[in-house]
Design a protein around this motif. Structure first.
Motif, short mmCIF file in Angstrom:
data_model
loop_
_atom_site.label_atom_id
_atom_site.label_comp_id
_atom_site.label_asym_id
_atom_site.label_seq_id
_atom_site.Cartn_x
_atom_site.Cartn_y
_atom_site.Cartn_z
N PHE A 1 -14.51 1.42 2.45
CA PHE A 1 -14.44 0.68 3.70
C PHE A 1 -13.27 -0.28 3.63
O PHE A 1 -13.08 -0.96 2.61
CB PHE A 1 -15.74 -0.09 3.95
N PHE A 2 -12.49 -0.34 4.69
CA PHE A 2 -11.29 -1.16 4.75
C PHE A 2 -11.45 -2.14 5.91
O PHE A 2 -11.70 -1.71 7.04
CB PHE A 2 -10.06 -0.27 4.94
N GLN A 3 -11.33 -3.43 5.62
CA GLN A 3 -11.52 -4.44 6.67
C GLN A 3 -10.33 -5.39 6.71
O GLN A 3 -9.80 -5.79 5.68
CB GLN A 3 -12.81 -5.22 6.45
N ARG A 4 -9.95 -5.70 7.93
CA ARG A 4 -8.82 -6.63 8.12
C ARG A 4 -9.29 -8.04 7.77
O ARG A 4 -10.35 -8.47 8.18
CB ARG A 4 -8.30 -6.57 9.55
N GLU B 1 -0.38 -1.51 0.29
CA GLU B 1 -0.42 -2.97 0.50
C GLU B 1 -0.34 -3.74 -0.81
O GLU B 1 -0.57 -4.93 -0.85
CB GLU B 1 -1.66 -3.39 1.28
N GLY B 2 0.00 -3.05 -1.89
CA GLY B 2 0.17 -3.74 -3.17
C GLY B 2 -1.08 -3.86 -4.01
O GLY B 2 -1.05 -4.53 -5.04
N ASN B 3 -2.18 -3.22 -3.63
CA ASN B 3 -3.40 -3.24 -4.45
C ASN B 3 -3.20 -2.33 -5.66
O ASN B 3 -2.81 -1.17 -5.52
CB ASN B 3 -4.60 -2.76 -3.64
N GLY C 1 -8.42 -1.82 15.47
CA GLY C 1 -7.74 -1.58 14.19
C GLY C 1 -8.22 -2.48 13.07
O GLY C 1 -7.58 -2.57 12.04
N SER C 2 -9.38 -3.12 13.24
CA SER C 2 -9.85 -4.09 12.23
C SER C 2 -10.65 -3.47 11.10
O SER C 2 -10.96 -4.16 10.13
CB SER C 2 -10.67 -5.18 12.90
N ALA D 1 -4.56 -6.03 5.33
CA ALA D 1 -3.93 -6.42 6.60
C ALA D 1 -3.98 -5.28 7.61
O ALA D 1 -4.14 -5.51 8.80
CB ALA D 1 -2.48 -6.85 6.36
N GLU D 2 -3.82 -4.03 7.14
CA GLU D 2 -3.78 -2.87 8.02
C GLU D 2 -4.80 -1.82 7.55
O GLU D 2 -4.46 -0.88 6.84
CB GLU D 2 -2.39 -2.26 8.03
N PRO D 3 -6.07 -1.98 7.95
CA PRO D 3 -7.12 -1.09 7.46
C PRO D 3 -6.88 0.40 7.68
O PRO D 3 -7.13 1.20 6.78
CB PRO D 3 -8.36 -1.56 8.22
N VAL D 4 -6.38 0.77 8.83
CA VAL D 4 -6.18 2.20 9.11
C VAL D 4 -5.10 2.76 8.18
O VAL D 4 -5.27 3.83 7.58
CB VAL D 4 -5.85 2.43 10.59
N ARG D 5 -4.00 2.05 8.03
CA ARG D 5 -2.90 2.51 7.16
C ARG D 5 -3.37 2.63 5.71
O ARG D 5 -3.12 3.65 5.05
CB ARG D 5 -1.73 1.53 7.27
N VAL D 6 -4.05 1.61 5.21
CA VAL D 6 -4.52 1.64 3.82
C VAL D 6 -5.59 2.72 3.65
O VAL D 6 -5.58 3.47 2.68
CB VAL D 6 -5.04 0.25 3.38
#
Length: 144
Positions: A70-73, A137-139, A54-55, A14-19
């Motif tokens: 890589f983190f994607q919304r 994020e619970g991963n 932020g995606s 949900a929040e790529p930058v935070r994760v």
């Protein structure tokens, strides 16, 4: 004979930058340089249409040894257990109390970053101890 391929690990979130920043802190990774023509990633992000800001976020191993992350919304929430998880190898070569101490020390470092300790899986005669945790994020991931 096939050659070894490089790969990246992609997280839907949900929040790529935070994760992504959480995993930078966990692994000692860093964001890659911003695209040509931009001084910072924030500057690049501001150039995107509002719905794309932020995606996505990426980070790399500064030594070049580990895979790119890589983190994607994505629009949907996480609803079930991961089918794939990372094992953060902090106890390699250690056994018994020495291994457990290394795992507990890393757990203590990660909790203030937003990680959640789920449970200790104690040594069972075949496998050494590990600690199951969750990222911001619970991963699920394991300290192994």
């Amino acid at each position: 004979m096939s050659s070894i391929k490089q790969f990246q690990v992609t997280f839907d979130c949900a929040e790529p930058v935070r994760v992504g920043r959480f995993w930078c802190d966990v692994l000692g990774y860093v964001p890659p340089p911003p695209p040509e023509g931009f001084g910072t990633w924030d500057e690049f992000d501001r150039s995107l249409p509002p719905e794309q800001r932020g995606s996505a976020f990426a980070c790399v191993d500064p030594s070049g040894a580990g895979p790119r992350l890589f983190f994607q919304r994505v629009p949907e929430d996480k609803v079930v257990k991961n089918r794939l998880h990372l094992d953060v190898r902090v106890g390699t070569g250690l056994v018994g109390d020495e291994r457990l101490a290394a795992l507990e020390a890393e757990c203590a470092r990660l909790v203030p970053l937003g990680a959640v300790r789920v449970r200790l899986l104690p040594a069972d005669g075949q496998e050494e101890s590990c600690i199951v945790m969750q990222d911001v994020e619970g991963n699920e991931f394991c300290l192994d």
